[in-house]
Write an enzyme that holds these catalytic residues in place. Structure first.
Site, short mmCIF file in Angstrom:
data_model
loop_
_atom_site.label_atom_id
_atom_site.label_comp_id
_atom_site.label_asym_id
_atom_site.label_seq_id
_atom_site.Cartn_x
_atom_site.Cartn_y
_atom_site.Cartn_z
CE LYS A 59 -22.95 -1.10 20.02
NZ LYS A 59 -22.71 0.16 19.27
C1 LIG Z 1 -23.27 0.32 18.02
C2 LIG Z 1 -23.44 1.72 17.63
C3 LIG Z 1 -24.42 2.10 16.72
C4 LIG Z 1 -25.31 1.08 16.02
O1 LIG Z 1 -26.24 0.51 16.91
P1 LIG Z 1 -27.01 -0.84 16.47
O2 LIG Z 1 -27.84 -1.20 17.66
O3 LIG Z 1 -25.96 -1.85 16.18
O4 LIG Z 1 -27.82 -0.50 15.28
C5 LIG Z 1 -24.58 3.43 16.44
N1 LIG Z 1 -23.79 4.37 17.01
C6 LIG Z 1 -22.82 4.04 17.88
C7 LIG Z 1 -21.97 5.10 18.44
C8 LIG Z 1 -22.62 2.71 18.23
O5 LIG Z 1 -21.66 2.39 19.08
#
Ligand SMILES: *Cc1c(COP(=O)(O)O)cnc(C)c1O
Length: 432
Positions: free
Chosen positions: A107
């Protein structure tokens, strides 16, 4: 470029409006009106380009009508401050490591791009960024926006449902970042944020926006590492499958955006934990959101994935096409830990629980095919972010990255709040 709402194709807005509003007034998600298609020769040339050079090309194709060449360079340079290595762990199986950023989760890419783009578009306005988080969004957004002028960040997270490390990453910064500890689950946090955006009592009093993956500024830049990963596959590789550990489905939707923009990806594997609303849909059931269930891959504990309508929109609403392109798989916690153990034992590679879910989906998909595939699964977080689970599962202690441990030194500051919109509204009005 105009952006339309997934609820109403005729409602279009500018880039600035789409980014600052976050969610469309009709609660739809914004989508680019047309997706540029990059030529096969450009995609071929990416093999010789750096990650940033690839970033300039892709972002220019998407944003050059609205941003100058310098702005695009700034955005990409600010975002791609760290690598995303493609690591081969078995024959035809690669881990795309997206956890080398400041908060050690994928993210960071979206959050850094989003904060930079907002600051370019804000033009001296003051804005409050509201974020509902099941863990990693909060840390990435808090760190991405920390100290950004004109922006105040309010993070809502479910009390007791995120790891201590995750919590420390967004409750210890202070400054323009406030953490609200909600007595409820992630879906409550998300609902409270959505209600705030639609609340007429707040209109005119403050400018609210989101930095969840519903915001195109968070969502779109995630397509960059799909281009990069493909460019790093060995020459003469076969058909490509990406497996994406999915919660809100922003990440996989960004991969699908890359595919629509010309990247040759044959299949997407939507891998989830037991929050399996989308895998059930892909098997032919109607899309039926459910309350979320707590698991060891807690960043994917989402019962009502907000990007679902983006998946549909990317295929022009054609459900058959969507079901053909995306295969759903889901796994229990015990299957997830078994995979972490087995891979550690057979290859020496340590996966976090989210990556492990994606690995399982990839392997099951590849085993179901006659033809060989080149499989890439997304390792979305450093295993150290889920230290307790990983250490207990593998029965060994992890080497913790120092920048992760530095977060633990801070003092947690959060404001407890009920899982009720009225309480949240009062908080927002008070802080005007
Ligand atoms: C947010 C997150 C996900 C999921 O991603 P999305 O875009 O919400 O599907 C998967 N793995 C980790 C470690 C995350 O922080």
């Amino acid at each position: 470029m105009k952006y339309f709402s997934t609820n109403d194709r005729t409602h279009t807005v500018s880039l600035q409006e789409a980014v600052i509003q976050g969610l469309a007034p009709d609660q739809g998600l914004y989508m680019p009106e047309s997706i540029p298609v990059l030529s096969p020769s450009l995609i071929q040339r990416m093999r010789e380009m750096s990650f940033r050079e690839i970033g300039y090309e892709v972002i220019a194709a998407l944003f050059s009508e609205d941003l100058s060449v310098e702005q695009i360079r700034d955005l990409v340079d600010h975002t791609l401050q760290f690598d995303a290595p493609l690591v081969q762990i078995e024959e035809h199986v690669f881990s795309l490591e997206l956890f080398h950023g400041p908060t050690l989760a994928f993210k960071d890419f979206g959050a850094r791009f989003c904060s930079k783009l907002m600051s370019l578009l804000l033009d001296k306005q003051q804005v409050k960024v509201l974020v509902a988080t099941s863990g990693d969004t909060g840390s990435a957004v808090a760190n991405g926006f920390f100290g950004v002028e004109g922006v105040e960040v309010v993070i809502l997270y479910p009390s007791g449902k995120v790891s201590e490390l995750q919590e420390k990453q967004f409750t210890t910064l202070g400054g323009n970042v406030t953490a609200l500890e909600v007595d409820g689950v992630f879906d409550d946090c998300q609902r409270m944020v959505k209600e705030a955006f639609l609340d007429p009592a707040l209109k005119g009093k403050m400018l609210l926006t989101s930095a969840n993956s519903i915001n195109i500024a968070r969502w779109i830049p995630q397509c960059l590492y799909y281009f990069y990963a493909v460019s790093r596959l060995p020459e003469g590789h076969g058909k490509i499958a990406f497996s994406v550990p999915s919660g809100n489905f922003g990440n996989i939707a960004a991969g699908m955006l890359a595919e629509r923009a010309g990247l040759p990806i044959e299949v997407f594997v939507a891998a989830t934990n037991v929050n399996k609303v989308v895998p059930a849909y892909l098997e032919g059931h109607p899309f039926a959101p459910k309350p979320s269930i707590q698991t060891i891959s807690n960043s994917m504990d989402v019962g009502n994935p907000s990007n679902f309508y983006r998946l549909l929109a990317l295929y022009g609403g054609d459900e058959a096409m969507l079901r053909d392109k995306v295969k759903g798989y889901f796994y229990s916690d015990s299957q997830t830990s078994e995979a972490m153990k087995a891979v550690r034992k057979s290859t020496g590679y340590t996966m976090d629980p989210h990556g492990a879910v994606a690995y399982l989906g990839l392997k099951d998909f590849m085993a179901s095919q006659e033809e060989p595939y080149e499989g890439i699964f997304l390792e979305t977080a450093h295993p150290g972010k889920f230290r307790d689970v990983v250490e207990e599962t593998l029965d060994e202690s992890l080497d913790m990255p120092s920048r992760l441990m530095d977060f633990m030194k801070g003092e947690k500051k959060s404001i407890p709040i009920a899982n009720d919109y009225q309480a949240f509204r009062e908080f927002l009005l008070q802080s005007v």
